[in-house]
Design a protein around this motif. Structure first.
Motif, PDB file in Angstrom:
ATOM      1  N   GLU B 647      23.394  -2.713  33.908  1.00 16.16           N
ATOM      2  CA  GLU B 647      24.507  -3.647  33.378  1.00 16.16           C
ATOM      3  C   GLU B 647      23.664  -4.732  32.808  1.00 16.16           C
ATOM      4  O   GLU B 647      24.285  -5.764  31.764  1.00 16.16           O
ATOM      5  CB  GLU B 647      25.668  -4.201  34.236  1.00 16.16           C
ATOM      6  CG  GLU B 647      25.240  -5.183  35.457  1.00 16.16           C
ATOM      7  CD  GLU B 647      26.051  -5.823  36.210  1.00 16.16           C
ATOM      8  OE1 GLU B 647      26.806  -6.930  35.694  1.00 16.16           O
ATOM      9  OE2 GLU B 647      26.668  -4.988  37.118  1.00 16.16           O
ATOM     10  N   ALA B 648      22.620  -5.076  33.221  1.00 14.02           N
ATOM     11  CA  ALA B 648      21.755  -6.243  32.801  1.00 14.02           C
ATOM     12  C   ALA B 648      20.664  -5.735  31.805  1.00 14.02           C
ATOM     13  O   ALA B 648      19.472  -6.404  32.005  1.00 14.02           O
ATOM     14  CB  ALA B 648      21.413  -6.815  33.812  1.00 14.02           C
ATOM     15  N   LYS B 649      20.744  -4.735  31.234  1.00 11.72           N
ATOM     16  CA  LYS B 649      19.432  -4.204  30.501  1.00 11.72           C
ATOM     17  C   LYS B 649      19.611  -4.904  29.267  1.00 11.72           C
ATOM     18  O   LYS B 649      20.426  -4.799  28.512  1.00 11.72           O
ATOM     19  CB  LYS B 649      19.676  -2.713  30.237  1.00 11.72           C
ATOM     20  CG  LYS B 649      18.854  -1.921  28.912  1.00 11.72           C
ATOM     21  CD  LYS B 649      18.240  -0.633  29.492  1.00 11.72           C
ATOM     22  CE  LYS B 649      17.248  -0.092  28.699  1.00 11.72           C
ATOM     23  NZ  LYS B 649      16.067  -1.314  28.348  1.00 11.72           N
ATOM     24  N   PRO B 650      18.479  -5.564  28.714  1.00  9.10           N
ATOM     25  CA  PRO B 650      18.497  -6.456  27.535  1.00  9.10           C
ATOM     26  C   PRO B 650      18.436  -5.661  26.286  1.00  9.10           C
ATOM     27  O   PRO B 650      17.925  -4.660  26.297  1.00  9.10           O
ATOM     28  CB  PRO B 650      17.221  -7.265  27.642  1.00  9.10           C
ATOM     29  CG  PRO B 650      16.591  -7.008  29.181  1.00  9.10           C
ATOM     30  CD  PRO B 650      17.181  -5.715  29.773  1.00  9.10           C
ATOM     31  N   PRO B 651      19.102  -6.133  25.361  1.00  3.73           N
ATOM     32  CA  PRO B 651      19.236  -5.364  24.263  1.00  3.73           C
ATOM     33  C   PRO B 651      18.062  -5.603  23.503  1.00  3.73           C
ATOM     34  O   PRO B 651      17.041  -6.070  23.606  1.00  3.73           O
ATOM     35  CB  PRO B 651      20.229  -6.123  23.121  1.00  3.73           C
ATOM     36  CG  PRO B 651      20.405  -7.322  23.982  1.00  3.73           C
ATOM     37  CD  PRO B 651      19.923  -7.277  25.430  1.00  3.73           C
ATOM     38  N   GLU B 652      17.546  -4.788  22.607  1.00  2.24           N
ATOM     39  CA  GLU B 652      16.568  -4.550  21.801  1.00  2.24           C
ATOM     40  C   GLU B 652      15.744  -5.783  21.375  1.00  2.24           C
ATOM     41  O   GLU B 652      14.583  -6.185  21.730  1.00  2.24           O
ATOM     42  CB  GLU B 652      16.641  -3.177  20.794  1.00  2.24           C
ATOM     43  CG  GLU B 652      15.252  -2.928  20.181  1.00  2.24           C
ATOM     44  CD  GLU B 652      14.962  -1.742  20.928  1.00  2.24           C
ATOM     45  OE1 GLU B 652      13.968  -0.908  20.547  1.00  2.24           O
ATOM     46  OE2 GLU B 652      14.987  -1.640  22.102  1.00  2.24           O
ATOM     47  N   ARG B 653      16.553  -6.741  20.751  1.00  5.07           N
ATOM     48  CA  ARG B 653      15.988  -7.592  19.969  1.00  5.07           C
ATOM     49  C   ARG B 653      15.711  -8.751  21.298  1.00  5.07           C
ATOM     50  O   ARG B 653      14.598  -9.385  21.079  1.00  5.07           O
ATOM     51  CB  ARG B 653      17.250  -8.232  19.193  1.00  5.07           C
ATOM     52  CG  ARG B 653      16.589  -9.784  18.496  1.00  5.07           C
ATOM     53  CD  ARG B 653      17.503 -10.350  17.474  1.00  5.07           C
ATOM     54  NE  ARG B 653      17.192 -11.703  16.865  1.00  5.07           N
ATOM     55  CZ  ARG B 653      16.422 -11.761  15.867  1.00  5.07           C
ATOM     56  NH1 ARG B 653      15.899 -10.692  15.501  1.00  5.07           N
ATOM     57  NH2 ARG B 653      16.343 -13.119  15.509  1.00  5.07           N
ATOM     58  N   ALA B 654      16.334  -8.828  22.231  1.00  4.02           N
ATOM     59  CA  ALA B 654      16.071  -9.654  23.492  1.00  4.02           C
ATOM     60  C   ALA B 654      14.668  -8.949  23.960  1.00  4.02           C
ATOM     61  O   ALA B 654      13.769 -10.047  24.300  1.00  4.02           O
ATOM     62  CB  ALA B 654      16.934  -9.672  24.380  1.00  4.02           C
ATOM     63  N   VAL B 659       8.712 -10.118  24.849  1.00  7.00           N
ATOM     64  CA  VAL B 659       7.449 -10.174  24.709  1.00  7.00           C
ATOM     65  C   VAL B 659       6.616 -11.156  23.899  1.00  7.00           C
ATOM     66  O   VAL B 659       5.454 -11.510  24.053  1.00  7.00           O
ATOM     67  CB  VAL B 659       7.297  -8.554  24.076  1.00  7.00           C
ATOM     68  CG1 VAL B 659       5.753  -8.448  23.735  1.00  7.00           C
ATOM     69  CG2 VAL B 659       7.455  -7.523  25.017  1.00  7.00           C
ATOM     70  N   ILE B 660       7.422 -11.349  22.643  1.00  2.00           N
ATOM     71  CA  ILE B 660       6.932 -12.531  21.847  1.00  2.00           C
ATOM     72  C   ILE B 660       6.470 -13.700  22.759  1.00  2.00           C
ATOM     73  O   ILE B 660       5.375 -14.279  22.651  1.00  2.00           O
ATOM     74  CB  ILE B 660       7.871 -12.753  20.512  1.00  2.00           C
ATOM     75  CG1 ILE B 660       7.616 -11.576  19.645  1.00  2.00           C
ATOM     76  CG2 ILE B 660       7.099 -13.727  19.928  1.00  2.00           C
ATOM     77  CD1 ILE B 660       8.654 -11.814  18.629  1.00  2.00           C
ATOM     78  N   GLY B 719      18.709 -10.623  28.966  1.00  2.00           N
ATOM     79  CA  GLY B 719      18.338 -11.085  27.753  1.00  2.00           C
ATOM     80  C   GLY B 719      17.662 -12.576  27.655  1.00  2.00           C
ATOM     81  O   GLY B 719      16.880 -12.756  28.674  1.00  2.00           O
ATOM     82  N   VAL B 720      17.988 -13.311  26.751  1.00  2.00           N
ATOM     83  CA  VAL B 720      17.488 -14.380  26.711  1.00  2.00           C
ATOM     84  C   VAL B 720      18.619 -15.428  26.108  1.00  2.00           C
ATOM     85  O   VAL B 720      19.932 -14.985  25.837  1.00  2.00           O
ATOM     86  CB  VAL B 720      16.466 -14.660  25.314  1.00  2.00           C
ATOM     87  CG1 VAL B 720      15.172 -13.914  25.622  1.00  2.00           C
ATOM     88  CG2 VAL B 720      16.904 -14.451  24.071  1.00  2.00           C
ATOM     89  N   ALA B 721      18.453 -16.901  26.185  1.00  5.34           N
ATOM     90  CA  ALA B 721      19.406 -17.656  26.287  1.00  5.34           C
ATOM     91  C   ALA B 721      20.138 -17.933  24.995  1.00  5.34           C
ATOM     92  O   ALA B 721      21.337 -18.072  24.558  1.00  5.34           O
ATOM     93  CB  ALA B 721      19.180 -19.167  26.754  1.00  5.34           C
ATOM     94  N   PRO B 844      22.005  -8.181  19.017  1.00  3.25           N
ATOM     95  CA  PRO B 844      22.523  -9.336  20.090  1.00  3.25           C
ATOM     96  C   PRO B 844      21.140  -9.671  20.918  1.00  3.25           C
ATOM     97  O   PRO B 844      20.268  -8.724  20.920  1.00  3.25           O
ATOM     98  CB  PRO B 844      23.603  -8.462  20.974  1.00  3.25           C
ATOM     99  CG  PRO B 844      23.354  -7.188  20.842  1.00  3.25           C
ATOM    100  CD  PRO B 844      22.651  -7.037  19.298  1.00  3.25           C
ATOM    101  N   VAL B 845      21.210 -10.645  21.612  1.00  6.24           N
ATOM    102  CA  VAL B 845      19.903 -11.117  22.572  1.00  6.24           C
ATOM    103  C   VAL B 845      20.344 -11.105  23.853  1.00  6.24           C
ATOM    104  O   VAL B 845      19.608 -11.588  24.702  1.00  6.24           O
ATOM    105  CB  VAL B 845      19.520 -12.259  21.865  1.00  6.24           C
ATOM    106  CG1 VAL B 845      19.012 -12.292  20.589  1.00  6.24           C
ATOM    107  CG2 VAL B 845      20.599 -13.421  22.027  1.00  6.24           C
TER     108      VAL B 845
END
Lengths: 350, 928, 140
Positions: B647-654, B659-660, B719-721, B844-845
């Motif tokens: 359920e907490a798998k971050p989306p691709e962009r996140a 990594v960045i 994800g990220v905030a 989404p992030v």
């Protein structure tokens, strides 16, 4: 010697003391500015801006005022007489070196003798002798402080200073041999008639200048105070003006050393194509000579400062290796080679 | 009443009618007559002449010295009689005359004093030399204040002095801990007068986020007089500069006649607090003794809700006994997370096989599988470890992490083992000992894995488990004599309120008032001493229970005997990168003995983390290794996401953003460490400041994306905030594609070939590959020794498996390799960054929707990332409640220090400084 | 050849005075708050462990002895270096003090003195090499 001559000398001394102390104070500012430029910063620029003065021109005054008015801590566990004596020695030995340094032309046909003691014919020896006294300030400070950092700093420093004393002394022998005098004016005169010391004695110059860095405790040889290891080194326990005196002494040494370098190796007041000779006097020539010698000294000082903000520091054993295993043998070779070549040239070519 | 610059320039006084200044007295300054007589004088903001500036050009309202006006002068000012002026006044311009009288001519004693004050104050305000010591995160910003972007040198204050004897200003930059407080007080006392103190940041001002910690002094002003408080966490360099200006203004207001340092009978020293069973302020020791004897703390604690103890995990996960909350309500059976020690590990089948092999080799009952870990009886632990290390097909030669959990009926010490030859086959060993305090005893793994050295000491310190066979089992973070083992669940901190946040006292009272932590404690301060303590008389500030034991006599290096020095390098020392200390034994210049002493920055991260809700703990992870907050966020997010499952798998962009951010962090951190390594080698700040310039650019990116330069708090579970702001990626691309490579090359070109640098680093502080693994070192230190172990490769997390990058390794394992590997790693990071900024998709992030209350299933997780300093691991035990049951940080800086002694012996004192610099420790992470 | 040291002694007196006045001013103007802790030696904020003054490494003494030997020998080289060619008529002109130089090694002895000095330097070098071999210059 008449009273008037004495008064004249005293006035000259006071002027030189005033000028050198002032220069030292501003050299510290210059150093901070150079550090700033080397590090892509601005450096001090506020102090004095209230009076419309640019570039923190009053910074040295503020530092001096603060140091004078700061509490002078004398820790209980120090050896008090020596503790107080040390900074005093540091500054006195640094000051009296100037007695024989020619700041400009000197001679019977000049307007003024730009030298406190113009008639001392062993000036170089005197400077070396007085300069080597400075080590006492450092050793006494390290010992008297009864502090481990200071103690290690003092030990290192004594070893370093006396080790580099040797290449320093040996490296000028070649120049002395060529010029045939210990009087700095004559060394300059010789260079103005023949060639600059740096051209005829390149190895001697490099050895001398390198040792000079070590003798003034400047990076990459600033082990006695090496801040990263020993906090403040030998002056860790010193506060207020006593600390300031070490500081002043160090910069006075830099000035002396730069003068000696310029006089021995950079031709003193001589510049090619200007037609200046030892005898040339007159206002313009005198001013030129003074300007040239101080300009060169300033360049030497800038170089010393520039190095400080560029290089890392040697380790103690590397420093000693450099002195004993490279520089002293090189200085010996330089001496023998110079003596031999001079012997050959002067015997058979002349 | 005091009035500013009272009488002589009374505006209404004197002059002849018709003079220009006479017509506008009210604008010049204003007099208000009081019925009682004294004159209040207010400087008009519209002062016509010089716009209200005094002799040195500062605004008068701020700058004018406060002088107590004698009654005679007050009377003079009250009378409105124009004083008779001598005839000559008519000949000069009255405005000029006024000016002269005001600023130049000495007309009376007051004026003279005022002028003396101006000079006296000006000297000190323009030459404030700070004491060169930094405590925590704020110290980083303090150093940045000296960097080219902010440049504290403009104020003449860049002269950071190592010795307090030469300093004027103490910048208390960071969390003041109890262990550090006596030292700070001593340093303060050793500074010569006049001296000033600046409390930089929330922690120094009042405890900050760490206030409730048991080892944190809630504000340095509990012990020292503070002149200026700089708010912020950490304050930006600008804020520090603002604090400096505020201090300058304060100095401007001082007068020499009232200066306390010139007056006899004014006490200016502060008593050194004593490290007894807790930090005891000797000024209030009698009160403390009295309250302790009354047992007030115990009485208070009796009425509080205690943390719940959960049973240790069992082999059969479906049978947890229904625990009861003190409220009486049965706790709903929590969701269980998938049992696995870490995201990448040996796997269930492999573990079963391994258990069988252990049982076959070392006798039945050696290993039982409990929740994806091997439960091993204490007496078989050493044998099992030796077997795993030496004889197992997969050589488990690397002790990744060691931690302990306090369960209902036992204390479990568990070990994460990995193999450097087959990375990614992580396993978990569990060993259990008696729960009662002081009874737990375990065989030490010191002789199998040297990396266990400091970690076992930590477990002993925090949990009270004794390790038999450990050669030097002493407290490591707290001091010998501290009364408690603070990570035990039954230890309640002095400011304890409730088992989990958010505390009622912070919510219920609403706007009117909230309870200050101090009010919760009968002592009114962060103090807790067992009722039985009687030995009050022995408390003394000059005792040093932390690291007092002298080092064992070293080897004699020469036949000729010379005394060996014992020197303490640190905690306040220019080379120790914070409040770290090395007890060093020297023979001449040679190191014959060295012991690291730490804990001066121990700010109870783990204990506080067990009160915080999961989300609330993010900002605290920022403050671990405060140079790499994004990386810390990453590790913590991974640990919790492992528990939360899909359920907490971050989306691709996140994933790309993560990594960045992580790689930018690596570049920033390596820049810092390379720069300061050079500084440690004696290159006076120049390389460091150039490196900081690049770091600043990266921090700008962080600030843009997250709102904060250093403490980014940017990651969230899943994800990220927030998404990247528009334009961010362009800026990032510009830096990554065009600038960083060039700047790294520049550093490389100017530094790597420098002869002195080579002399100083080649062959110094060699750590062989075998030792590096044995000592559990991580990150660049491990790889410099030639072991290609990088968590990004060994146990890929996030989307690191999609990027092309190399894992550079060194050969010699010396100082030079540890320096150069960082340059190489920066290059690889830039490579990853280039791929990432090119490929980052839209979308989404954050998985799911934003939520304050995150439901985390019960279970254990170990999230590990390759942080710039090494493997950063977060070990979390969740019990299904809102906060972690146990929260442990495997900090690379801390564990890398295990190898310090090994690298330093036989080297010189100058080398030690370089070696420590090459380990690149950050004290926030070492001591947590 | 005139050598007048009067200015040097005057300068020495003034330098001594300057140094003393700095010490005195600082002592007069600065505040004094002597406290127990302030008077302890500084050691990174710790109470110092043991005494600072101890017997230290023997190598420091070796440096001092080696220095002494070489420096004393160096002293012999200065007069030689100055004197070797001072009798050169060409150099006499250069003397700014206006005094014709007559001191120095007479031309006929120059070769001999040169070889003597070379022998001297050779002995010095031999001593140096011996000390090197004996490990006087090992600093670690």
């Amino acid at each position: 010697m008449t009273l008037w001559v004495l008064i004249g000398i005293v006035i000259k001394i006071l002027m030189i003391v005033g000028i050198t102390q002032g220069t030292v104070a501003y050299l510290i500012l210059v150093e901070r500015k150079i550090a700033a430029y080397a590090q892509d910063r601005i450096g001090p620029n506020r102090c004095g801006a209230q009076f419309g003065l640019p570039a923190a021109l009053l910074q040295p005054l503020a530092d001096g005022a603060k140091m004078l008015l700061k509490e002078d801590v004398v820790p209980k566990y120090v050896t008090k007489p020596l503790y107080i004596l040390a900074p005093w020695i540091a500054i006195v030995t640094a000051m009296i070196g100037f007695a024989v340094v020619p700041f400009g032309p000197v001679g019977p046909n000049q307007l003024i003798d730009f030298q406190i003691a113009p008639n001392v014919d062993m000036g170089l020896l005197y400077v070396l002798a007085v300069g080597s006294l400075a080590v006492y300030g450092v050793i006494l400070a390290g010992w008297a402080s009864n502090n481990k950092y200071a103690f290690i700093g003092g030990l290192r420093s004594s070893a370093q200073l006396i080790s580099y004393e040797l290449p320093l002394g040996m490296s000028i022998l070649g120049m002395l041999l060529l010029a045939g005098s210990l009087d700095m004016n004559q060394v300059i005169a010789w260079q103005s008639q023949n060639a600059w010391g740096v051209l005829v004695q390149p190895l001697g110059f490099i050895l001398f200048f390198t040792s000079a860095f070590a003798e003034t405790n400047r990076l990459p040889f600033d082990l006695p105070e090496s801040e990263q290891e020993l906090v403040g080194g030998f002056h860790t326990e010193y506060s207020a003006m006593k600390f300031g005196m070490f500081f002043l002494g160090e910069y006075l040494h830099i000035i002396t050393v730069s003068f000696i370098t310029v006089i021995l190796f950079w031709g003193g007041w001589h510049l090619p194509f200007l037609g200046l000779t030892p005898e040339s006097s007159g206002l313009i020539d005198t001013l030129l000579k003074v300007g040239i010698i101080t300009g060169k000294v300033f360049l030497a000082i800038l170089f010393i400062m520039w190095i400080r903000w560029t290089l890392p520091r040697f380790r103690y054993d590397q420093l000693m290796d450099l002195a004993w295993k490279s520089m002293i043998p090189l200085a010996l070779i330089n001496l023998v080679a110079t003596a031999g070549i001079v012997q050959l040239v002067r015997t058979y070519w002349n | 009443m005091t009035s500013r610059n009272a009488a002589p320039d009374a505006p209404a006084a004197g002059g002849r009618a018709g003079h220009p200044w006479r017509k506008r007295p009210a604008r010049f300054s204003m007099s208000v007559m009081d019925a009682a007589g004294p004159v209040f004088r207010v400087e008009s903001p519209a002062a016509p002449l010089r716009r209200g500036r005094d002799a040195i050009g500062r605004p008068v309202r701020i700058a004018a010295p406060i002088v107590r006006t004698p009654p005679s002068i007050r009377r003079l000012a009250m009378t409105n009689q124009p004083p008779v002026r001598p005839e000559w006044t008519t000949t000069i311009d009255p405005i000029l005359q006024k000016e002269l009288e005001r600023y130049v001519l000495v007309t009376n004693w007051e004026k003279l004093l005022g002028m003396v004050d101006v000079v006296y104050n000006w000297g000190r305000r323009s030459s404030l030399w700070p004491l060169g010591f930094g405590l925590a995160c704020c110290a980083i910003e303090m150093i940045c204040t000296a960097s080219s972007r902010f440049d504290i040198a403009r104020f003449g204050a860049e002269v950071f002095r190592g010795s307090p004897r030469q300093a004027d200003l103490m910048i208390v930059s960071g969390t003041v801990t109890k262990t550090m407080m006596p030292l700070i007080a001593r340093l303060y006392d050793q500074m010569p007068e006049p001296k000033y103190v600046m409390a930089m940041g929330a922690c120094a001002s009042g405890g900050g986020p760490f206030k409730e910690g048991y080892n944190v002094v809630s504000g340095v002003d509990k012990h020292l007089p503070v002149d200026v408080y700089v708010p912020g966490c950490p304050p930006t360099p600008q804020a520090l500069l603002n604090g400096l200006i505020a201090l300058q203004r304060k100095i401007d207001g001082e007068t020499i006649v009232q200066a306390p340092w010139y007056r006899g009978g004014v006490e200016r020293d502060v008593p050194i607090p004593a490290l007894g069973p807790d930090l005891v302020d000797l000024r209030t020791v009698e009160l403390a003794a009295e309250r302790t004897a009354q047992g007030l703390i115990e009485k208070r604690e009796a009425g509080l809700e205690k943390p719940r103890l959960i049973p240790a995990p069992t082999a059969d996960p479906v049978d947890p006994p229904p625990a009861e909350a003190p409220s009486g309500k049965p706790v709903k059976k929590p969701k269980q997370a998938v049992a696995r020690p870490s995201a990448v590990w040996l796997g269930d089948a492999g573990l079963a096989e391994l258990a069988d092999r252990l049982n076959a080799e070392l006798g039945a009952g050696t290993a039982a599988i409990v929740q994806a870990g091997l439960l091993i009886p204490a007496e078989k632990l050493v044998d099992a470890a030796r077997f795993l290390r030496d004889r197992n097909p997969i050589r488990y030669d690397y002790l990744a992490s060691l931690q302990s959990v306090h369960y209902q009926d036992c204390i479990e010490v568990n070990y994460h083992l990995d193999s450097t030859s087959r990375p990614g086959s992580l396993i978990l060993l569990r060993v259990r000992v008696a729960e009662a305090e002081g009874e737990g005893e375990l065989p030490s793994l010191y002789h199998v894995y040297r990396g266990a050295d400091l970690q076992e000491r930590e477990v002993y310190d925090m949990m009270g488990v004794r390790f038999v066979g450990h050669p030097e089992l002493k407290r490591i973070l707290m001091w010998e004599g501290f009364a408690y083992h603070p990570l035990r669940k039954d230890y309640l901190e002095p400011y304890y309120e409730a088992p989990t946040k958010v505390f009622a006292s912070r919510v219920d009272e609403g706007f009117g008032r909230h309870v200050r932590a101090e009010e919760l404690n009968p002592h009114g301060t962060n103090l807790k001493i067992p009722q039985g303590f009687k030995d009050w008389a022995s408390l003394s500030g000059s005792n040093d229970p932390k690291g007092e034991a002298p080092l064992p006599g070293g080897v004699q290096v020469e036949e000729l005997e010379s005394d060996q020095f014992q020197v303490s390098m640190g905690p306040q020392h220019p080379s120790t990168h914070g409040v770290f200390r090395m007890n060093v034994r020297l023979d001449g210049e040679t190191i014959v003995g060295l012991k690291p002493v730490m804990g001066y920055m121990h700010r109870n991260h783990e204990k506080i983390g067990e009160r915080n809700t999961f989300l609330m703990n993010f900002p605290f992870t920022d403050r671990l290794d405060y140079l790499t907050s994004m990386g810390n966020n990453f590790g913590y997010a991974l640990a919790i996401e492992q528990l939360m499952g899909d359920e907490a798998k971050p989306p691709e962009r996140a994933e790309y953003i993560r990594v960045i951010m992580a790689e930018l962090t690596r570049v920033a951190s390596h820049m810092w460490s390379v720069g300061f390594l050079l500084n440690d080698l004696g290159a006076f700040f120049t390389p460091a400041l150039y490196a900081i310039e690049e770091r600043e650019l990266i921090l700008d990116l962080f600030e843009w994306a997250s709102g904060s330069r250093m403490m980014c708090n940017y990651f969230r579970f899943g994800g990220v905030a927030a998404d990247l702001p528009p334009g961010w990626l362009d800026r990032c691309r510009a830096i990554v594609e065009d600038r960083l490579d060039r700047k790294i090359d520049e550093l490389d070109r100017y530094l790597s070939g420098n002869e002195i640098l080579l002399d100083r680093t080649k062959g110094v502080g060699v750590l062989s590959a075998e030792d590096a693994v044995g000592y559990s070192t991580g990150g660049p230190v491990l790889r410099a020794s030639g072991v290609a172990y990088d968590v990004r490769r060994a146990a890929p997390y996030g989307i690191y498996d999609r990027f092309e990058f190399a894992v550079p390794t060194g050969r010699a394992g010396d100082l030079y390799d540890r320096y150069y590997i960082r340059i190489l790693e920066m290059r690889e990071s830039v490579r990853i960054l280039k791929q990432a900024v090119r490929k980052i998709p839209e979308g989404p992030v954050l998985a799911g929707k934003k939520s304050y209350q995150i439901k985390v299933p019960a279970g254990e997780a170990y999230g590990r990332v390759e942080n710039p300093k090494g493997e950063l691991g977060f070990y979390v035990v969740a019990d299904g409640s809102a906060a972690a049951y146990r929260y442990h940080v495997r900090s690379p800086s801390f564990i890398n220090l295990t190898a310090l002694e090994r690298m330093c012996l036989g080297r010189t004192i100058a080398d030690v400084v370089g070696i420590l610099g090459s380990l690149d420790i950050v004290l926030g992470e070492v001591d947590r | 050849m005139s050598t007048d040291f009067t200015p040097i002694f005057l300068f020495l007196a003034i330098a001594v005075g300057t140094g003393l006045s700095m010490l005195a001013l600082s002592a007069l103007l600065g505040p004094r708050k002597e406290t127990r802790v302030k008077q302890m030696p500084y050691e990174s904020g710790m109470d110092p462990i043991g005494d600072a003054r101890q017997r230290f490494d023997v190598r420091f003494y070796l440096v001092a002895i080696a220095f002494l030997l070489f420096d004393v020998e160096l002293l012999y080289l200065y007069p030689w270096a100055v004197a070797q060619w001072s009798a050169e008529p060409a150099l006499a002109v250069a003397n700014s003090a206006g005094v014709v130089l007559t001191a120095g090694v007479p031309p006929i002895f120059r070769a001999m003195v040169f070889w003597e000095i070379m022998v001297f330097v050779a002995i010095l070098t031999a001593a140096f090499a011996y000390a090197w071999k004996k490990g006087v210059f090992e600093w670690r």
